[in-house]
Design a protein around this motif. Structure first.
Motif, PDB file in Angstrom:
ATOM      1  N   ARG A   1      43.673 162.622  33.852  1.00  0.00           N
ATOM      2  CA  ARG A   1      42.605 161.661  34.357  1.00  0.00           C
ATOM      3  C   ARG A   1      41.838 161.160  33.341  1.00  0.00           C
ATOM      4  NH1 ARG A   1      41.151 163.509  40.417  1.00  0.00           N
ATOM      5  NH2 ARG A   1      43.122 163.820  41.303  1.00  0.00           N
ATOM      6  N   ARG A   2      41.365 162.005  32.299  1.00  0.00           N
ATOM      7  CA  ARG A   2      40.374 161.544  31.294  1.00  0.00           C
ATOM      8  C   ARG A   2      41.080 160.525  30.580  1.00  0.00           C
ATOM      9  NH1 ARG A   2      38.305 166.139  29.329  1.00  0.00           N
ATOM     10  NH2 ARG A   2      36.551 166.089  30.779  1.00  0.00           N
ATOM     11  N   ARG A   3      42.438 160.758  30.186  1.00  0.00           N
ATOM     12  CA  ARG A   3      43.279 159.901  29.279  1.00  0.00           C
ATOM     13  C   ARG A   3      43.283 158.487  30.222  1.00  0.00           C
ATOM     14  NH1 ARG A   3      46.324 163.201  27.480  1.00  0.00           N
ATOM     15  NH2 ARG A   3      47.567 163.239  29.014  1.00  0.00           N
TER      16      ARG A   3
ATOM     17  N   TYR B   1      41.405 157.285  32.463  1.00  0.00           N
ATOM     18  CA  TYR B   1      40.060 156.477  32.603  1.00  0.00           C
ATOM     19  C   TYR B   1      39.772 155.758  31.254  1.00  0.00           C
ATOM     20  CZ  TYR B   1      35.135 156.023  32.075  1.00  0.00           C
ATOM     21  OH  TYR B   1      33.721 155.554  31.841  1.00  0.00           O
ATOM     22  N   ARG B   2      40.209 156.431  30.158  1.00  0.00           N
ATOM     23  CA  ARG B   2      39.961 155.847  28.875  1.00  0.00           C
ATOM     24  C   ARG B   2      40.732 154.519  28.585  1.00  0.00           C
ATOM     25  NH1 ARG B   2      39.501 161.461  25.598  1.00  0.00           N
ATOM     26  NH2 ARG B   2      37.174 161.890  25.951  1.00  0.00           N
TER      27      ARG B   2
ATOM     28  N   ARG C   1      42.007 152.723  31.088  1.00  0.00           N
ATOM     29  CA  ARG C   1      41.531 151.653  31.904  1.00  0.00           C
ATOM     30  C   ARG C   1      40.119 151.021  31.289  1.00  0.00           C
ATOM     31  NH1 ARG C   1      42.589 155.314  35.852  1.00  0.00           N
ATOM     32  NH2 ARG C   1      40.576 156.060  36.011  1.00  0.00           N
ATOM     33  N   ARG C   2      39.437 151.790  30.767  1.00  0.00           N
ATOM     34  CA  ARG C   2      38.058 151.378  30.108  1.00  0.00           C
ATOM     35  C   ARG C   2      38.462 150.629  28.872  1.00  0.00           C
ATOM     36  NH1 ARG C   2      34.431 155.888  28.011  1.00  0.00           N
ATOM     37  NH2 ARG C   2      35.570 155.420  26.253  1.00  0.00           N
ATOM     38  N   SER C   3      39.464 150.621  28.235  1.00  0.00           N
ATOM     39  CA  SER C   3      39.733 149.823  26.965  1.00  0.00           C
ATOM     40  C   SER C   3      40.711 148.676  27.279  1.00  0.00           C
ATOM     41  CB  SER C   3      40.515 150.674  25.986  1.00  0.00           C
ATOM     42  OG  SER C   3      41.755 151.133  26.724  1.00  0.00           O
TER      43      SER C   3
ATOM     44  N   ALA D   1      40.290 144.993  25.603  1.00  0.00           N
ATOM     45  CA  ALA D   1      39.752 145.238  24.259  1.00  0.00           C
ATOM     46  C   ALA D   1      40.547 144.401  22.954  1.00  0.00           C
ATOM     47  CB  ALA D   1      39.604 146.939  23.754  1.00  0.00           C
TER      48      ALA D   1
END
Length: 109
Positions: free
Chosen positions: A69-71, A73-74, A76-78, A81
Motif C-alpha cells: 500500500r505504501r508503494r 501510494y508513492r 500514485r503520488r508521483s 512527475a
C-alpha cells in the motif's frame, strides 16, 4: 541500573537505550493486538505457518500489505512527475538505455 535505561533514540519499532556505564543495547518493542478471523482462515494460516508460527506469519503478511500500500501510494503520488514528451529517449528508448549503460564507468559487464 537505578531509574532504568536512558532512551537515547527511537527508530520505528526499536528503542535504542544506553546504560549509565555507557553500554548501548537495542530492544525490540512489540505490541500485542487482538484480531478476529474466520476459523477456516486461521486453519489455513496454521497449516502454512507450522507449529507456533502463527504470529510471525501474520506479522509478515501485515508488513507485506503495508509495504504494498505504501508503494502504491508513492506511485500514485508521483504520477505526472515526468512530462509526457521531449525526452532524449523518445525516438529509441532501447538505444538510449544502451548508451547510458556503456557510458557508465561504474558498470561492470
Amino acid at each position: 541500573m537505578p531509574g532504568g535505561p536512558i532512551v537515547v533514540g527511537r527508530r520505528d519499532d526499536v528503542h535504542t537505550t544506553a546504560a549509565v556505564c555507557g553500554i548501548v543495547c537495542v530492544m525490540d518493542v512489540h505490541m500485542r493486538i487482538h484480531l478476529e478471523m474466520d476459523d477456516a482462515l486461521v486453519a489455513e494460516i496454521d497449516e502454512l505457518a507450522g507449529p507456533r508460527g502463527r504470529s510471525a506469519f501474520v506479522r509478515e503478511a501485515v508488513q507485506d500489505a503495508v509495504d504494498r500500500r505504501r508503494r502504491a501510494y508513492r506511485i500514485r503520488r508521483s504520477a505526472g512527475a515526468v512530462r509526457d514528451g521531449g525526452h532524449e529517449w523518445d525516438a529509441d528508448p532501447a538505444d538510449w538505455v544502451q548508451r547510458q549503460r556503456v557510458g557508465d564507468p561504474k558498470r561492470v559487464g
